[in-house]
Write a protein that holds these residues in place. Structure first.
Motif, PDB file in Angstrom:
ATOM      1  N   LEU A 232      -8.008  19.440  14.194  1.00 62.28           N
ATOM      2  CA  LEU A 232      -9.112  19.318  13.245  1.00 62.28           C
ATOM      3  C   LEU A 232      -8.588  19.444  11.818  1.00 62.28           C
ATOM      4  O   LEU A 232      -7.804  20.338  11.504  1.00 62.28           O
ATOM      5  CB  LEU A 232     -10.164  20.394  13.519  1.00 62.28           C
ATOM      6  N   ILE A 233      -9.040  18.542  10.961  1.00 63.94           N
ATOM      7  CA  ILE A 233      -8.577  18.503   9.570  1.00 63.94           C
ATOM      8  C   ILE A 233      -9.780  18.719   8.663  1.00 63.94           C
ATOM      9  O   ILE A 233     -10.776  17.990   8.747  1.00 63.94           O
ATOM     10  CB  ILE A 233      -7.904  17.153   9.257  1.00 63.94           C
ATOM     11  N   ASN A 234      -9.689  19.723   7.809  1.00 66.51           N
ATOM     12  CA  ASN A 234     -10.795  20.084   6.926  1.00 66.51           C
ATOM     13  C   ASN A 234     -10.499  19.585   5.512  1.00 66.51           C
ATOM     14  O   ASN A 234      -9.500  19.975   4.903  1.00 66.51           O
ATOM     15  CB  ASN A 234     -10.970  21.607   6.918  1.00 66.51           C
ATOM     16  N   LEU A 235     -11.365  18.714   4.974  1.00 71.38           N
ATOM     17  CA  LEU A 235     -11.180  18.148   3.634  1.00 71.38           C
ATOM     18  C   LEU A 235     -12.448  18.338   2.809  1.00 71.38           C
ATOM     19  O   LEU A 235     -13.544  18.475   3.360  1.00 71.38           O
ATOM     20  CB  LEU A 235     -10.844  16.651   3.724  1.00 71.38           C
ATOM     21  N   LYS A 236     -12.273  18.308   1.481  1.00 76.11           N
ATOM     22  CA  LYS A 236     -13.407  18.407   0.567  1.00 76.11           C
ATOM     23  C   LYS A 236     -13.559  17.118  -0.216  1.00 76.11           C
ATOM     24  O   LYS A 236     -12.574  16.534  -0.667  1.00 76.11           O
ATOM     25  CB  LYS A 236     -13.210  19.572  -0.411  1.00 76.11           C
ATOM     26  N   ASP A 237     -14.820  16.676  -0.402  1.00 73.16           N
ATOM     27  CA  ASP A 237     -15.056  15.482  -1.206  1.00 73.16           C
ATOM     28  C   ASP A 237     -15.181  15.866  -2.675  1.00 73.16           C
ATOM     29  O   ASP A 237     -15.015  17.032  -3.053  1.00 73.16           O
ATOM     30  CB  ASP A 237     -16.291  14.719  -0.713  1.00 73.16           C
ATOM     31  N   GLN A 238     -15.471  14.856  -3.537  1.00 71.82           N
ATOM     32  CA  GLN A 238     -15.501  15.115  -4.975  1.00 71.82           C
ATOM     33  C   GLN A 238     -16.689  15.978  -5.402  1.00 71.82           C
ATOM     34  O   GLN A 238     -16.717  16.497  -6.518  1.00 71.82           O
ATOM     35  CB  GLN A 238     -15.526  13.787  -5.740  1.00 71.82           C
ATOM     36  N   LEU A 239     -17.664  16.176  -4.499  1.00 76.97           N
ATOM     37  CA  LEU A 239     -18.791  17.067  -4.793  1.00 76.97           C
ATOM     38  C   LEU A 239     -18.570  18.469  -4.248  1.00 76.97           C
ATOM     39  O   LEU A 239     -19.412  19.354  -4.427  1.00 76.97           O
ATOM     40  CB  LEU A 239     -20.087  16.486  -4.221  1.00 76.97           C
ATOM     41  N   GLY A 240     -17.445  18.656  -3.550  1.00 79.48           N
ATOM     42  CA  GLY A 240     -17.125  19.974  -3.035  1.00 79.48           C
ATOM     43  C   GLY A 240     -17.584  20.231  -1.614  1.00 79.48           C
ATOM     44  O   GLY A 240     -17.417  21.341  -1.098  1.00 79.48           O
ATOM     45  N   TYR A 241     -18.172  19.229  -0.938  1.00 80.30           N
ATOM     46  CA  TYR A 241     -18.637  19.411   0.436  1.00 80.30           C
ATOM     47  C   TYR A 241     -17.468  19.281   1.413  1.00 80.30           C
ATOM     48  O   TYR A 241     -16.557  18.461   1.222  1.00 80.30           O
ATOM     49  CB  TYR A 241     -19.715  18.384   0.790  1.00 80.30           C
ATOM     50  N   ASN A 242     -17.516  20.084   2.474  1.00 76.97           N
ATOM     51  CA  ASN A 242     -16.467  20.059   3.490  1.00 76.97           C
ATOM     52  C   ASN A 242     -16.713  18.939   4.498  1.00 76.97           C
ATOM     53  O   ASN A 242     -17.857  18.640   4.856  1.00 76.97           O
ATOM     54  CB  ASN A 242     -16.400  21.398   4.234  1.00 76.97           C
ATOM     55  N   HIS A 243     -15.600  18.345   4.952  1.00 75.81           N
ATOM     56  CA  HIS A 243     -15.646  17.334   6.009  1.00 75.81           C
ATOM     57  C   HIS A 243     -14.573  17.696   7.034  1.00 75.81           C
ATOM     58  O   HIS A 243     -13.442  18.008   6.664  1.00 75.81           O
ATOM     59  CB  HIS A 243     -15.370  15.931   5.454  1.00 75.81           C
ATOM     60  N   ILE A 244     -14.934  17.625   8.306  1.00 73.00           N
ATOM     61  CA  ILE A 244     -13.988  17.940   9.379  1.00 73.00           C
ATOM     62  C   ILE A 244     -13.704  16.661  10.159  1.00 73.00           C
ATOM     63  O   ILE A 244     -14.632  15.974  10.610  1.00 73.00           O
ATOM     64  CB  ILE A 244     -14.551  19.025  10.319  1.00 73.00           C
ATOM     65  N   PHE A 245     -12.410  16.339  10.297  1.00 73.10           N
ATOM     66  CA  PHE A 245     -12.013  15.087  10.943  1.00 73.10           C
ATOM     67  C   PHE A 245     -11.100  15.369  12.128  1.00 73.10           C
ATOM     68  O   PHE A 245     -10.391  16.384  12.171  1.00 73.10           O
ATOM     69  CB  PHE A 245     -11.274  14.176   9.952  1.00 73.10           C
ATOM     70  N   ASN A 246     -11.127  14.426  13.061  1.00 69.06           N
ATOM     71  CA  ASN A 246     -10.225  14.457  14.208  1.00 69.06           C
ATOM     72  C   ASN A 246      -9.636  13.057  14.365  1.00 69.06           C
ATOM     73  O   ASN A 246     -10.331  12.116  14.746  1.00 69.06           O
ATOM     74  CB  ASN A 246     -10.982  14.871  15.477  1.00 69.06           C
ATOM     75  N   PHE A 247      -8.330  12.917  14.039  1.00 71.18           N
ATOM     76  CA  PHE A 247      -7.695  11.603  14.094  1.00 71.18           C
ATOM     77  C   PHE A 247      -7.461  11.132  15.530  1.00 71.18           C
ATOM     78  O   PHE A 247      -7.373   9.929  15.785  1.00 71.18           O
ATOM     79  CB  PHE A 247      -6.358  11.623  13.339  1.00 71.18           C
ATOM     80  N   ASP A 248      -7.314  12.084  16.453  1.00 74.23           N
ATOM     81  CA  ASP A 248      -7.090  11.679  17.844  1.00 74.23           C
ATOM     82  C   ASP A 248      -8.288  10.895  18.377  1.00 74.23           C
ATOM     83  O   ASP A 248      -8.131   9.908  19.103  1.00 74.23           O
ATOM     84  CB  ASP A 248      -6.839  12.911  18.717  1.00 74.23           C
ATOM     85  N   LYS A 249      -9.486  11.346  18.010  1.00 73.91           N
ATOM     86  CA  LYS A 249     -10.704  10.673  18.475  1.00 73.91           C
ATOM     87  C   LYS A 249     -11.305   9.771  17.401  1.00 73.91           C
ATOM     88  O   LYS A 249     -12.291   9.078  17.664  1.00 73.91           O
ATOM     89  CB  LYS A 249     -11.736  11.717  18.899  1.00 73.91           C
ATOM     90  N   MET A 250     -10.711   9.789  16.185  1.00 75.52           N
ATOM     91  CA  MET A 250     -11.199   9.019  15.036  1.00 75.52           C
ATOM     92  C   MET A 250     -12.693   9.268  14.825  1.00 75.52           C
ATOM     93  O   MET A 250     -13.533   8.357  14.834  1.00 75.52           O
ATOM     94  CB  MET A 250     -10.920   7.524  15.223  1.00 75.52           C
TER      95      MET A 250
END
Length: 492
Positions: A232-250
């Motif tokens: 799981l990869i946790n990223l923030k957008d330009q508004l500061g909101y968190n996004h959680i991604f999984n590249f294995d399952k896209m």
């Protein structure tokens, strides 16, 4: 010897009258030998030293400047420059400084002054920048030409991201500025390449419509993807909101509106526009085995094929096209990479309802045609005579207008910066080349020669906001060269 009274005897008078020329020559010869002997004696008292100059930069500088005359006067020596051949460096211009003086002290003074000058004025400098490895062949050629103009030697090491400069310290200022400017340009070009060649999108849950992530998230996703991060990869957008991604399952994992509800998964996709299989190419393109191709559609002298070729006839019907009688031949440009980048930029503009697409024209520099077909257009392709509305390539709504401008420049005996092919005869105009391009003009504003880029929120600069006829796009990927037309106008 003018007084003949010294010759008492008739024999002596006879000898003088008949042989005075020989006697005078012998007298001068004795004087000459005496002077020659004195010169040789003085020469034997002089000291001579050869001082090899270590670099071509200094060799050229000494040959062109008055520096050695200044040092010679200060040391009361004579200094001359003599070219030398170094078999280890056959292409370099190198010289020896020949120092002639009356005493060792004067020779030493001259050598000391030369050494002091070189230590104060001549130096080497190494510049490191992580973007040097992004320089293209055109960037390097442009930089080397500028170095030659400034009499600076350069060694570019893209493996270690360094440039070593050699020359006079005062000449480094302009070259160093150019290095940093080039690094900024290539860095921006690399970001644009990622932005318009790679897209990260997600599919709306309700409509299943693809939507692009914002620029910050796209860059972070691409960095994580290229580093092959797992889990799981946790990223923030330009508004500061968190996004959680999984590249294995896209997928992206989001929390529902209700905090007690289960997480929602959203399908994501990475679109690689550098990959020819990631997007459908135009169906009318012919099969290709090369990265790009220039396909001959037809020549006007083959009238039968010319008239039945629907693609040619459609091209001739474009607004403000050249007269058909001028055209010699037409090529179609097929470049999947440029096409895919163009489509990516078009989708970006479409997201904000500004994908205004126009057919525009640009006169081609003959010696850069292959480069333009292979790599598209960039700021280095611009010409001073066609840069009235900003720094960048200018594209015209009227093909005849750009031809008329080039013709007027030729008639006024100005040097036309657009390098037209030299196939001119007294009865014919030069053969010229015209690109027919699709251009995403987007939102535009009035430009002027001092503007290096568009103001924030704009995509192009124009000559007239109400009725624009000249466009200067801000990004290379806004332009897709589609056709190349060779022609000769009736007006020259």
């Amino acid at each position: 010897m003018k007084n003949l009274d010294i010759f008492r005897d008739a024999e002596l008078r006879f000898i003088y009258r008949h042989h005075r020329h020989i006697l005078l020559v012998q007298c001068f010869q004795e004087k000459f030998e005496m002077v020659k002997g004195r010169i040789q004696k003085m020469r034997s008292q002089l000291l001579t030293t050869l001082l090899p100059v270590k670099s071509p930069i200094l060799s050229r500088y000494y040959s062109r400047s008055n520096e050695i005359q200044r040092i010679a006067a200060a040391s009361t020596c004579t200094i001359t420059a003599e070219q030398r051949i170094d078999h280890n460096r056959p292409n370099d211009y190198l010289i020896n400084l020949k120092i002639i003086g009356r005493s060792p002290d004067k020779i030493d003074t001259a050598q000391r002054l030369i050494k002091e000058f070189e230590e104060q004025k001549y130096s080497t400098r190494k510049i490191h920048n992580n973007d040097i490895n992004l320089f293209t062949e055109q960037d390097i050629e442009l930089f080397q030409n500028e170095c030659n103009t400034c009499n600076v030697s350069c060694t570019i090491d893209q493996t270690h991201n360094s440039i070593e400069l050699e020359g006079l310290s005062g000449d480094f200022i302009q070259i160093e500025k150019m290095i940093y400017d080039l690094c900024l340009i290539v860095a921006r070009r690399a970001l644009d390449d990622i932005q318009y060649s790679i897209q990260w999108i997600y599919y709306d849950i309700s409509t299943n419509k693809p939507i692009m992530y914002d620029k910050i998230i796209q860059q972070q996703l691409e960095n994580c993807y290229t580093k092959k991060q797992k889990g799981l990869i946790n990223l923030k957008d330009q508004l500061g909101y968190n996004h959680i991604f999984n590249f294995d399952k896209m997928i992206e994992i989001t929390q529902g509106k209700n905090l007690n509800s289960s997480p929602i998964t959203i399908n994501i996709e990475r679109r690689d526009f550098k990959n020819p299989q990631s997007i459908q190419l135009p169906t009318h393109w012919t099969p290709m085995t090369k990265p790009w191709d220039r396909v001959l559609l037809g020549r006007r002298d083959n009238i039968n094929e010319w008239k039945v070729n629907t693609e040619i006839q459609r091209l001739l019907q474009l607004p403000e096209m050249l007269s058909e009688s001028w055209i010699i031949e037409i090529h179609r440009i097929q470049n999947p990479r440029l096409f895919q980048q163009y489509v990516a930029y078009k989708e970006k503009l479409a997201a904000r309802s500004q994908d205004t697409e126009r057919i525009l024209y640009r006169l081609a520099q003959v010696d850069l045609i292959d480069d333009m077909c292979a790599n598209g257009f960039n700021e280095s392709h611009n010409d001073s005579a066609f840069s009235a509305y900003g720094h960048g390539c200018h594209y015209y709504c009227k093909a005849k207008e750009i031809n008329r401008t080039a013709t007027l420049l030729a008639q006024s005996h100005q040097t036309i910066p657009i390098r037209l092919q030299q196939q001119q005869t007294p009865s014919k105009s030069p053969r010229r080349y015209l690109f027919v391009c699709k251009v995403l003009v987007g939102r535009y504003t009035r430009g002027d020669p001092s503007m290096k880029t568009c103001p924030p929120g704009y995509d192009s600069l124009v000559d007239n906001i109400l009725s624009p006829e000249v466009f200067v796009p801000s990004h290379d990927t806004q332009v897709l060269p589609e056709y190349l037309i060779a022609y000769q106008s009736d007006i020259f």
